[in-house]
Design a protein around this motif. Structure first.
Motif, PDB file in Angstrom:
ATOM      1  N   LEU A  14      11.876   7.002  -4.591  1.00 29.49           N
ATOM      2  CA  LEU A  14      11.948   6.255  -3.340  1.00 29.49           C
ATOM      3  C   LEU A  14      13.267   5.502  -3.259  1.00 29.49           C
ATOM      4  CD1 LEU A  14      10.358   5.507  -0.764  1.00 29.49           C
ATOM      5  CD2 LEU A  14       9.509   3.514  -2.002  1.00 29.49           C
ATOM      6  N   SER A  15      13.961   5.720  -2.166  1.00 30.93           N
ATOM      7  CA  SER A  15      15.222   5.026  -1.906  1.00 30.93           C
ATOM      8  C   SER A  15      15.369   4.909  -0.397  1.00 30.93           C
ATOM      9  CB  SER A  15      16.402   5.818  -2.481  1.00 30.93           C
ATOM     10  OG  SER A  15      16.580   7.018  -1.742  1.00 30.93           O
ATOM     11  N   ILE A  16      16.417   4.267   0.021  1.00 30.33           N
ATOM     12  CA  ILE A  16      16.651   4.136   1.466  1.00 30.33           C
ATOM     13  C   ILE A  16      16.865   5.517   2.096  1.00 30.33           C
ATOM     14  CG2 ILE A  16      19.152   3.805   1.484  1.00 30.33           C
ATOM     15  CD1 ILE A  16      18.138   1.228   3.366  1.00 30.33           C
ATOM     16  N   ASP A  17      17.350   6.467   1.309  1.00 34.09           N
ATOM     17  CA  ASP A  17      17.591   7.826   1.823  1.00 34.09           C
ATOM     18  C   ASP A  17      16.321   8.668   1.920  1.00 34.09           C
ATOM     19  OD1 ASP A  17      20.351   7.355   2.018  1.00 34.09           O
ATOM     20  OD2 ASP A  17      20.651   7.919  -0.080  1.00 34.09           O
ATOM     21  N   THR A  18      15.315   8.355   1.107  1.00 35.12           N
ATOM     22  CA  THR A  18      14.098   9.174   1.083  1.00 35.12           C
ATOM     23  C   THR A  18      12.891   8.494   1.723  1.00 35.12           C
ATOM     24  OG1 THR A  18      13.404   8.358  -1.097  1.00 35.12           O
ATOM     25  CG2 THR A  18      14.838  10.305  -1.056  1.00 35.12           C
ATOM     26  N   VAL A  19      13.039   7.240   2.130  1.00 34.71           N
ATOM     27  CA  VAL A  19      11.872   6.472   2.577  1.00 34.71           C
ATOM     28  C   VAL A  19      11.215   7.070   3.826  1.00 34.71           C
ATOM     29  CG1 VAL A  19      13.111   4.740   3.976  1.00 34.71           C
ATOM     30  CG2 VAL A  19      10.942   4.139   2.860  1.00 34.71           C
ATOM     31  N   ALA A  20      11.983   7.605   4.745  1.00 37.27           N
ATOM     32  CA  ALA A  20      11.398   8.178   5.962  1.00 37.27           C
ATOM     33  C   ALA A  20      10.514   9.375   5.600  1.00 37.27           C
ATOM     34  CB  ALA A  20      12.489   8.598   6.943  1.00 37.27           C
ATOM     35  N   GLU A  21      11.004  10.244   4.753  1.00 39.26           N
ATOM     36  CA  GLU A  21      10.232  11.416   4.333  1.00 39.26           C
ATOM     37  C   GLU A  21       8.968  10.992   3.576  1.00 39.26           C
ATOM     38  OE1 GLU A  21      10.740  15.240   1.342  1.00 39.26           O
ATOM     39  OE2 GLU A  21      12.527  14.214   2.070  1.00 39.26           O
ATOM     40  N   GLU A  22       9.103  10.012   2.704  1.00 39.92           N
ATOM     41  CA  GLU A  22       7.949   9.536   1.942  1.00 39.92           C
ATOM     42  C   GLU A  22       6.931   8.862   2.850  1.00 39.92           C
ATOM     43  OE1 GLU A  22       7.382  10.630  -0.933  1.00 39.92           O
ATOM     44  OE2 GLU A  22       9.400  11.415  -1.211  1.00 39.92           O
ATOM     45  N   TYR A  23       7.405   8.133   3.847  1.00 38.60           N
ATOM     46  CA  TYR A  23       6.489   7.508   4.809  1.00 38.60           C
ATOM     47  C   TYR A  23       5.658   8.576   5.524  1.00 38.60           C
ATOM     48  CZ  TYR A  23       4.667   5.466   9.035  1.00 38.60           C
ATOM     49  OH  TYR A  23       3.811   5.109  10.061  1.00 38.60           O
ATOM     50  N   LEU A  24       6.296   9.657   5.943  1.00 42.51           N
ATOM     51  CA  LEU A  24       5.577  10.725   6.641  1.00 42.51           C
ATOM     52  C   LEU A  24       4.516  11.363   5.735  1.00 42.51           C
ATOM     53  CD1 LEU A  24       8.552  12.403   8.560  1.00 42.51           C
ATOM     54  CD2 LEU A  24       6.850  10.786   9.448  1.00 42.51           C
ATOM     55  N   GLY A  25       4.842  11.532   4.464  1.00 50.37           N
ATOM     56  CA  GLY A  25       3.860  12.052   3.513  1.00 50.37           C
ATOM     57  C   GLY A  25       2.687  11.100   3.321  1.00 50.37           C
ATOM     58  N   TRP A  26       2.985   9.821   3.254  1.00 51.68           N
ATOM     59  CA  TRP A  26       1.944   8.798   3.104  1.00 51.68           C
ATOM     60  C   TRP A  26       1.041   8.753   4.332  1.00 51.68           C
ATOM     61  CZ3 TRP A  26       2.020   3.610   5.421  1.00 51.68           C
ATOM     62  CH2 TRP A  26       1.013   2.769   4.938  1.00 51.68           C
ATOM     63  N   ALA A  27       1.651   8.806   5.506  1.00 49.49           N
ATOM     64  CA  ALA A  27       0.872   8.772   6.752  1.00 49.49           C
ATOM     65  C   ALA A  27      -0.065   9.975   6.823  1.00 49.49           C
ATOM     66  CB  ALA A  27       1.807   8.743   7.959  1.00 49.49           C
ATOM     67  N   GLU A  28       0.417  11.128   6.426  1.00 49.35           N
ATOM     68  CA  GLU A  28      -0.426  12.332   6.423  1.00 49.35           C
ATOM     69  C   GLU A  28      -1.569  12.179   5.410  1.00 49.35           C
ATOM     70  OE1 GLU A  28      -1.810  15.781   7.898  1.00 49.35           O
ATOM     71  OE2 GLU A  28      -0.114  14.647   8.706  1.00 49.35           O
TER      72      GLU A  28
ATOM     73  N   ARG B  99       0.834  -1.209   0.000  1.00 49.04           N
ATOM     74  CA  ARG B  99       0.000   0.000   0.000  1.00 49.04           C
ATOM     75  C   ARG B  99       0.868   1.259   0.000  1.00 49.04           C
ATOM     76  NH1 ARG B  99      -4.609  -0.431   4.344  1.00 49.04           N
ATOM     77  NH2 ARG B  99      -4.982   1.645   3.534  1.00 49.04           N
ATOM     78  N   PHE B 100       1.929   1.247   0.790  1.00 48.83           N
ATOM     79  CA  PHE B 100       2.843   2.384   0.850  1.00 48.83           C
ATOM     80  C   PHE B 100       3.505   2.607  -0.514  1.00 48.83           C
ATOM     81  CE2 PHE B 100       7.398   3.575   1.765  1.00 48.83           C
ATOM     82  CZ  PHE B 100       7.168   4.926   1.896  1.00 48.83           C
ATOM     83  N   PHE B 101       4.061   1.546  -1.101  1.00 47.36           N
ATOM     84  CA  PHE B 101       4.718   1.663  -2.401  1.00 47.36           C
ATOM     85  C   PHE B 101       3.724   2.081  -3.478  1.00 47.36           C
ATOM     86  CE2 PHE B 101       8.276  -0.228  -0.374  1.00 47.36           C
ATOM     87  CZ  PHE B 101       9.378  -0.110  -1.205  1.00 47.36           C
ATOM     88  N   GLN B 102       2.505   1.606  -3.386  1.00 47.43           N
ATOM     89  CA  GLN B 102       1.472   1.974  -4.358  1.00 47.43           C
ATOM     90  C   GLN B 102       1.232   3.486  -4.322  1.00 47.43           C
ATOM     91  OE1 GLN B 102      -2.026  -0.390  -3.818  1.00 47.43           O
ATOM     92  NE2 GLN B 102      -2.981   0.313  -5.684  1.00 47.43           N
ATOM     93  N   TRP B 103       1.157   4.052  -3.112  1.00 49.05           N
ATOM     94  CA  TRP B 103       0.969   5.497  -2.976  1.00 49.05           C
ATOM     95  C   TRP B 103       2.166   6.254  -3.567  1.00 49.05           C
ATOM     96  CZ3 TRP B 103       3.742   9.197  -0.163  1.00 49.05           C
ATOM     97  CH2 TRP B 103       3.161  10.468  -0.129  1.00 49.05           C
ATOM     98  N   VAL B 104       3.373   5.788  -3.267  1.00 46.51           N
ATOM     99  CA  VAL B 104       4.583   6.424  -3.795  1.00 46.51           C
ATOM    100  C   VAL B 104       4.547   6.418  -5.324  1.00 46.51           C
ATOM    101  CG1 VAL B 104       7.103   6.197  -3.999  1.00 46.51           C
ATOM    102  CG2 VAL B 104       6.000   5.946  -1.760  1.00 46.51           C
ATOM    103  N   ASP B 105       4.137   5.268  -5.893  1.00 41.26           N
ATOM    104  CA  ASP B 105       4.054   5.166  -7.357  1.00 41.26           C
ATOM    105  C   ASP B 105       3.006   6.112  -7.923  1.00 41.26           C
ATOM    106  OD1 ASP B 105       6.005   3.212  -7.294  1.00 41.26           O
ATOM    107  OD2 ASP B 105       4.616   1.536  -7.553  1.00 41.26           O
TER     108      ASP B 105
END
Length: 190
Positions: free
Chosen positions: A102-116, A90-96
């Motif tokens: 999305l990378s190991i360096d950006t995953v935390a920031e992307e997770y926060l955007g997804w959670a919001e 579900r998380f990767f689907q939203w990112v797509d």
């Protein structure tokens, strides 16, 4: 099309039913792979429908696979691993859908955007119950925390909180008391 033979993201330690598609995190390496049907995604990858492998995701997906494999080999629940994979999809689907890198360096920031995003949809559209929202955000944060070596969970950096329950002793209606009964009780006392 990129060659996947060097990166095995399957779970060969699991036994599968006759009609069950073996688990594989390789689709997470492709834009649209997380949202594709599990039974057909492998053919979509090999035919090039999903485009090229996103190399920037390789380290992240490999680390996620390693965490899930460690859990399963260590006696962890298949059910729990399945739920974590579902949350990650579900998380990767939203990112797509958002076309975010999305990378190991950006995953935390992307997770926060997804959670919001999930929280906003819950509040505005009534999408998911508060409990389901918390569960999917928590499952995803838990595995990302391990990959990132975090000591405190990403979940605490979001506005998503565990819904407060009434506990096992409550049956909902029994706690309610009529205001009229309270007043009459007070008036009838000597």
């Amino acid at each position: 099309m990129s060659n996947l033979t060097s990166l095995d993201l399957t779970f060969p330690m699991l036994e599968y039913g006759k009609t069950e598609t073996p688990w594989d995190l390789a689709p997470l390496l492709y834009s649209g792979g997380a949202g594709a049907k599990v039974k057909t995604v492998r053919s979509e990858i090999t035919s090039g429908v999903l485009g090229d492998l996103l190399l920037e995701r390789a380290e992240l997906v490999k680390e996620l696979h390693d965490c899930l494999t460690d859990d399963l080999v260590g006696g962890g629940s298949r059910f729990s691993a399945h739920n974590k994979i579902g949350a990650l999809r579900r998380f990767f689907q939203w990112v797509d859908q958002c076309e975010r890198p999305l990378s190991i360096d950006t995953v935390a920031e992307e997770y926060l955007g997804w959670a919001e995003h999930l929280l906003q949809r819950h509040r505005v559209e009534g999408y998911q119950t508060a409990s389901s929202l918390y569960d999917v955000a928590s499952l995803t944060a838990t595995i990302l925390d391990r990959v990132l070596g975090r000591s405190s969970t990403l979940l605490y950096s979001t506005r998503i909180r565990k819904p407060r329950g009434k506990g096992k002793a409550s049956n909902g209606g029994a706690d309610k008391q009529s205001l009229e009964e309270s007043f009459s009780f007070g008036l009838n006392r000597p």
